[in-house]
Design an enzyme around this catalytic site. Structure first.
Site, PDB file in Angstrom:
ATOM      1  N   GLU A  60      56.923  35.825  25.280  1.00  0.00           N
ATOM      2  CA  GLU A  60      56.514  34.419  25.299  1.00  0.00           C
ATOM      3  C   GLU A  60      56.564  33.815  23.897  1.00  0.00           C
ATOM      4  OE1 GLU A  60      53.455  36.287  27.656  1.00  0.00           O
ATOM      5  OE2 GLU A  60      53.024  34.323  28.511  1.00  0.00           O
TER       6      GLU A  60
ATOM      7  N   HIS B 181      51.438  31.058  33.197  1.00  0.00           N
ATOM      8  CA  HIS B 181      52.443  32.060  32.765  1.00  0.00           C
ATOM      9  C   HIS B 181      53.862  31.480  32.788  1.00  0.00           C
ATOM     10  CE1 HIS B 181      49.724  35.587  34.321  1.00  0.00           C
ATOM     11  NE2 HIS B 181      49.535  35.412  33.021  1.00  0.00           N
TER      12      HIS B 181
ATOM     13  N   ARG C  88      40.063  39.427  38.446  1.00  0.00           N
ATOM     14  CA  ARG C  88      40.020  38.199  39.263  1.00  0.00           C
ATOM     15  C   ARG C  88      40.397  38.507  40.713  1.00  0.00           C
ATOM     16  NH1 ARG C  88      43.849  35.215  35.324  1.00  0.00           N
ATOM     17  NH2 ARG C  88      42.539  35.030  33.489  1.00  0.00           N
TER      18      ARG C  88
ATOM     19  N   ASN D  18      48.680  31.629  19.090  1.00  0.00           N
ATOM     20  CA  ASN D  18      48.055  31.632  20.413  1.00  0.00           C
ATOM     21  C   ASN D  18      46.546  31.748  20.166  1.00  0.00           C
ATOM     22  OD1 ASN D  18      47.090  32.176  22.932  1.00  0.00           O
ATOM     23  ND2 ASN D  18      48.524  33.846  23.377  1.00  0.00           N
TER      24      ASN D  18
ATOM     25  N   ARG E   4      50.935  28.033  21.637  1.00  0.00           N
ATOM     26  CA  ARG E   4      50.805  28.215  23.074  1.00  0.00           C
ATOM     27  C   ARG E   4      49.635  27.351  23.520  1.00  0.00           C
ATOM     28  NH1 ARG E   4      47.616  32.638  26.388  1.00  0.00           N
ATOM     29  NH2 ARG E   4      48.305  32.000  28.451  1.00  0.00           N
TER      30      ARG E   4
ATOM     31  N   ASP F 137      41.797  48.324  34.471  1.00  0.00           N
ATOM     32  CA  ASP F 137      43.041  48.767  33.843  1.00  0.00           C
ATOM     33  C   ASP F 137      43.859  49.586  34.842  1.00  0.00           C
ATOM     34  OD1 ASP F 137      44.895  50.468  32.321  1.00  0.00           O
ATOM     35  OD2 ASP F 137      43.864  49.674  30.562  1.00  0.00           O
TER      36      ASP F 137
HETATM   37  P1  ADP Z   1      47.683  40.644  29.102  1.00  0.00           P
HETATM   38  O1  ADP Z   1      47.805  39.956  30.434  1.00  0.00           O
HETATM   39  O2  ADP Z   1      46.286  40.662  28.593  1.00  0.00           O
HETATM   40  O3  ADP Z   1      48.745  40.226  28.100  1.00  0.00           O
HETATM   41  P2  ADP Z   1      49.256  43.056  29.449  1.00  0.00           P
HETATM   42  O4  ADP Z   1      50.477  42.294  29.862  1.00  0.00           O
HETATM   43  O5  ADP Z   1      49.304  43.832  28.202  1.00  0.00           O
HETATM   44  O6  ADP Z   1      47.955  42.170  29.446  1.00  0.00           O
HETATM   45  O7  ADP Z   1      48.913  44.054  30.656  1.00  0.00           O
HETATM   46  C1  ADP Z   1      47.767  44.824  30.685  1.00  0.00           C
HETATM   47  C2  ADP Z   1      47.828  45.707  31.917  1.00  0.00           C
HETATM   48  O8  ADP Z   1      48.989  46.555  31.800  1.00  0.00           O
HETATM   49  C3  ADP Z   1      46.640  46.641  32.093  1.00  0.00           C
HETATM   50  O9  ADP Z   1      46.203  46.633  33.445  1.00  0.00           O
HETATM   51  C4  ADP Z   1      47.219  48.000  31.752  1.00  0.00           C
HETATM   52  O10 ADP Z   1      46.609  49.007  32.496  1.00  0.00           O
HETATM   53  C5  ADP Z   1      48.639  47.828  32.248  1.00  0.00           C
HETATM   54  N1  ADP Z   1      49.501  48.881  31.715  1.00  0.00           N
HETATM   55  C6  ADP Z   1      49.925  49.079  30.462  1.00  0.00           C
HETATM   56  N2  ADP Z   1      50.669  50.214  30.379  1.00  0.00           N
HETATM   57  C7  ADP Z   1      50.701  50.741  31.624  1.00  0.00           C
HETATM   58  C8  ADP Z   1      51.280  51.904  32.221  1.00  0.00           C
HETATM   59  N3  ADP Z   1      51.988  52.755  31.510  1.00  0.00           N
HETATM   60  N4  ADP Z   1      51.096  52.113  33.539  1.00  0.00           N
HETATM   61  C9  ADP Z   1      50.371  51.250  34.281  1.00  0.00           C
HETATM   62  N5  ADP Z   1      49.807  50.138  33.797  1.00  0.00           N
HETATM   63  C10 ADP Z   1      49.957  49.878  32.495  1.00  0.00           C
END
Ligand code: ADP
Length: 397
Positions: free
Chosen positions: A382, A180, A241, A7, A91, A283
């Site tokens: 994925e 996605h 976004r 990727n 990907r 986050d």
């Molecule tokens: P990407 O889209 O970059 O692959 P991820 O699928 O890893 O990202 O998702 C990242 C998001 O997941 C972030 O907003 C992070 O805060 C959230 N996240 C990860 N663990 C938790 C948790 N325990 N509770 C709430 N949100 C979480």
């Protein structure tokens, strides 16, 4: 078959190496900061062996050279020679209107990917660089492209056309594509198998909630609508976004704030969403923590985030004429009980109710016993889908 999945991003290469005969991910890693000072390769093997290397990695070819070298390394590797890599799966973000499924990479495919660069100017160029690097380094190894857009490529016109002059769709390919797709395909198929049903009997809404977020209406195995559109900016609120809004807003902001189109693009993609509303973080963990401490804007961000998901569940149940399952996936979907609880609150009228205790646990099926609609949290994979598609296409050739 042993498959390397790549990727390639603008300054990073994520990789995972599978032995599909043994159903095992042998190792995975990330090369980050390509072309910058202090590039890092972080590699981990299935048995827990880990290594971090700092090196000067100038471009994608060098990055993939490092990946191949570490796969073969005596202490950290999993194969003896390059020949043990049977195929490489990539990907690829945007397949445009040309690719409705995964495909073996040929010169013609690369030409079409180049033609589609305008549709995904940030993503397709590094994907192409990755393909070209593998062509140089492993010239005899077959390569397959797996597209983020492909699963949505059979959406009907009523779902993919924008309300703009049709000529602009024809001339510039301006339409909704969706992204996605690999994740929506994987988790909808997983939900069907957890329900012991054939996917052709089911109406499923999937919610991929990560840094980028999208939902799909998967009607009898096919995506008939999805929230992301021409670009990944449309639809749900995301980390940075904006998601859906009146297009006039941006014209108005550009006027008032004297922004160029590039600055406006950055505003909507990088400074909006959870970050923009909360002023705190992109986050979800931070948003929930500060909301619980009483921070008002974090609460607004959380509520807008969840409310949009709820609205689309209703919309997609209506679009499909029913709903059998709802799936949460992605970092937020898999890990945030708070988000799942807020989204599913008061959906009893749809026959959808979650079990509070199961939602707080790590169970896959979080539906209440009397819920007619099944609700799942499923870890997306994925890379595994890319590896399986690659194997299928290489074996079929
Ligand atoms: P990407 O889209 O970059 O692959 P991820 O699928 O890893 O990202 O998702 C990242 C998001 O997941 C972030 O907003 C992070 O805060 C959230 N996240 C990860 N663990 C938790 C948790 N325990 N509770 C709430 N949100 C979480």
């Amino acid at each position: 078959m042993k498959i390397l999945v790549l990727n390639c991003g603008s300054s990073s290469v994520k990789y995972q190496f599978f032995d599909l005969d043994k159903n095992l991910a042998l190792c995975k890693g990330l090369v980050d900061r390509i072309g910058m000072a202090g590039a890092v390769l972080a590699h981990s093997r299935y048995d827990g062996e880990k290594i971090n290397l700092v090196a000067e990695i100038l471009d994608h070819t060098m990055a993939i050279e490092y990946v191949v070298a570490i796969l073969m390394s005596k202490n950290h590797g999993v194969i003896a020679t390059q020949k043990d890599i049977d195929a490489v799966g990539h990907r690829v973000v945007h397949g445009g209107e040309t690719f409705s499924g995964s495909i073996k990479i040929t010169d013609d495919v690369i030409r079409v990917l180049h033609e589609n660069i305008g549709l995904a100017p940030l993503h397709n160029p590094p994907n192409i660089k990755g393909i070209q690097a593998v062509t140089r380094l492993l010239p005899d190894t077959p390569q397959v492209g797996v597209f983020d857009t492909a699963f949505h490529s059979n959406m009907p016109h009523k779902a993919f056309l924008y309300g703009i002059p049709y000529e602009l769709y024809k001339k510039h390919k301006i339409r909704r594509y969706g992204f996605h797709g690999t994740s929506h395909r994987f988790v909808s198929a997983s939900a069907a198998s957890m329900m012991n049903k054939d996917i052709s009997e089911l109406k499923i809404v999937t919610a991929h909630l990560g840094n980028g977020c999208s939902m799909a209406a998967v009607d009898r195995g096919k995506s008939i609508d999805t929230t992301m559109g021409f670009t990944p900016l449309e639809g749900l609120l995301m980390g940075t976004r904006s998601g859906d809004m009146d297009p006039s807003v941006i014209l108005y902001i550009m006027g008032k704030e004297e922004l160029t189109s590039s600055e406006a693009n950055t505003l909507l993609n990088k400074h909006s969403g959870l970050t923009g509303i909360s002023g705190e973080s992109s986050d979800m963990r931070d948003i929930i923590t500060s909301m619980k401490e009483g921070h008002k804007r974090s609460r607004y961000a959380f509520e807008v985030f969840c409310y949009r998901i709820k609205k689309y569940i209703g919309a997609y149940a209506a679009a499909m004429g029913g709903l059998d399952a709802l799936v949460f996936t992605g970092g937020i979907g898999e890990n945030s009980a708070d988000v799942r609880a807020e989204v599913c609150k008061d959906l009893g009228f749809l026959g959808l109710e979650i079990d509070g205790k199961k939602n707080d646990s790590r169970e896959d099926d979080i539906s209440a016993p009397n819920s007619r609609v099944k609700v799942f949290r499923i870890s997306t994979d994925e890379e595994l889908v890319i590896a399986r598609d690659t194997q299928e296409i290489v074996k079929g050739n």
